[in-house]
Write an enzyme that holds these catalytic residues in place. Structure first.
Site, PDB file in Angstrom:
ATOM      1  N   CYS A  33       0.865  -1.180   0.000  1.00  0.00           N
ATOM      2  CA  CYS A  33       0.000   0.000   0.000  1.00  0.00           C
ATOM      3  C   CYS A  33       0.902   1.230   0.000  1.00  0.00           C
ATOM      4  O   CYS A  33       1.712   1.399   0.925  1.00  0.00           O
ATOM      5  CB  CYS A  33      -0.854  -0.038   1.265  1.00  0.00           C
ATOM      6  SG  CYS A  33      -1.868   1.406   1.538  1.00  0.00           S
ATOM      7  N   CYS A  49      -0.928   3.887  -6.487  1.00  0.00           N
ATOM      8  CA  CYS A  49      -1.795   3.222  -5.506  1.00  0.00           C
ATOM      9  C   CYS A  49      -1.943   1.779  -5.975  1.00  0.00           C
ATOM     10  O   CYS A  49      -2.191   1.541  -7.164  1.00  0.00           O
ATOM     11  CB  CYS A  49      -3.155   3.911  -5.450  1.00  0.00           C
ATOM     12  SG  CYS A  49      -4.405   2.999  -4.507  1.00  0.00           S
TER      13      CYS A  49
HETATM   14  N1  DGL Z   1      -3.960   0.608  -2.002  1.00  0.00           N
HETATM   15  C1  DGL Z   1      -3.526   1.698  -1.253  1.00  0.00           C
HETATM   16  C2  DGL Z   1      -2.372   2.449  -1.826  1.00  0.00           C
HETATM   17  O1  DGL Z   1      -1.546   1.850  -2.486  1.00  0.00           O
HETATM   18  C3  DGL Z   1      -4.430   2.490  -0.410  1.00  0.00           C
HETATM   19  C4  DGL Z   1      -5.678   2.993  -0.950  1.00  0.00           C
HETATM   20  C5  DGL Z   1      -6.516   3.560   0.147  1.00  0.00           C
HETATM   21  O2  DGL Z   1      -6.865   2.812   1.055  1.00  0.00           O
HETATM   22  O3  DGL Z   1      -6.816   4.754   0.093  1.00  0.00           O
HETATM   23  O4  DGL Z   1      -2.232   3.619  -1.628  1.00  0.00           O
END
Ligand code: DGL
Length: 258
Positions: free
Chosen positions: A74, A183
């Site tokens: 993430c 993301c």
């Molecule tokens: N998948 C996540 C990222 O890479 C987070 C997305 C989120 O929860 O806002 O930032």
């Protein structure tokens, strides 16, 4: 050197499975445990303190499962919490950050776009990275609403297409030649994004780089698993349907409280 403990991977939700897929592809003999904190998604609008607290909760869970290494799949959790996690725990952490370097280094127009969460774009770590590329214009766009739609399984919805058009059109008009997906949820939008971007604009994400870094750390510090292909484990704290679907219903997903 062998180490048969699992690799732990967490994300605010189902998006980090895009990273898990790269790791599983490169290291098929490694046991993997994936944790989707979908109940608390999106992390992108939360404060740094909240993101750190959630990242600690996820880490504690994976450490109880005896993980030898933790991949923070993430960007938002990495850019806001990885320093605190590394200070607090002895286990190695691998994070994911937007692939600004390859985009800026290869851009011919010297104009690149990045789509990421607010938490990532506002983070000190991200801003430290972009400072290194003063000669490149970086067009930053928060992907408001995208994570929630992906978490709801609405990848192909008209609302998704409308949002993507509104985020990408100004970048196309500004003459970007690279779009960085900052993301881990967004690689699931590549087919839709490709329909909007002209073909000369390259899309890049960090999944493969994270898998290679995982391989390096195992080689240098921990050791690879001695087992043959092992079955990955997926946990979520919400309804497991969307996570199962994004994994093409190939794996069991368990709903648990955490
Ligand atoms: N998948 C996540 C990222 O890479 C987070 C997305 C989120 O929860 O806002 O930032």
């Amino acid at each position: 050197m062998h180490n048969d403990q699992p690799i732990g991977i967490f994300d605010s939700g189902i998006g980090g499975t895009s990273i898990w897929k790269e790791i599983h592809h490169l290291l098929p003999n490694e046991k993997t445990i994936y944790l989707a904190d979908s109940k608390n998604a999106p992390y992108g609008q939360k404060s740094k303190e909240e993101i750190i607290a959630l990242s600690i909760k996820n880490t504690e869970f994976l450490l109880k499962m005896n993980c030898k290494l933790i991949v923070v799949a993430c960007n938002t959790a990495t850019t806001n919490a990885i320093e605190e996690l590394r200070d607090k725990y002895d286990v190695p952490f691998i994070g994911i950050e937007p692939a600004i370097k390859p985009a800026a280094s290869n851009s011919k127009t010297q104009i690149i776009g990045i789509l990421a969460t607010q938490g990532t774009l506002n983070s000190a770590l991200f801003n430290k990275t972009t400072e290194k590329y003063q000669n490149t214009k970086i067009i930053e766009q928060v992907g408001h609403g995208l994570v929630q739609l992906i978490e709801n399984g609405d990848i192909n919805s008209p609302e998704m297409i409308k949002l993507l058009h509104s985020y990408l059109t100004p970048m196309i008009e500004a003459n970007i030649d690279y779009l960085v997906l900052g993301c881990s949820h967004y690689p699931y939008l590549i087919p839709q994004i490709k329909k909007i971007l002209p073909p000369h604009i390259q899309i890049i994400d960090s999944g493969e780089a994270v898998a290679k870094q995982t391989q390096n750390i195992l080689r240098e510090k921990i050791g690879f698993s001695s087992s043959k292909k092992s079955k990955p484990i997926f946990y979520t704290n919400t309804d497991s349907k969307v996570l199962s679907e994004i994994l093409e219903n190939k794996y069991d997903v368990e709903k648990i409280e955490f």
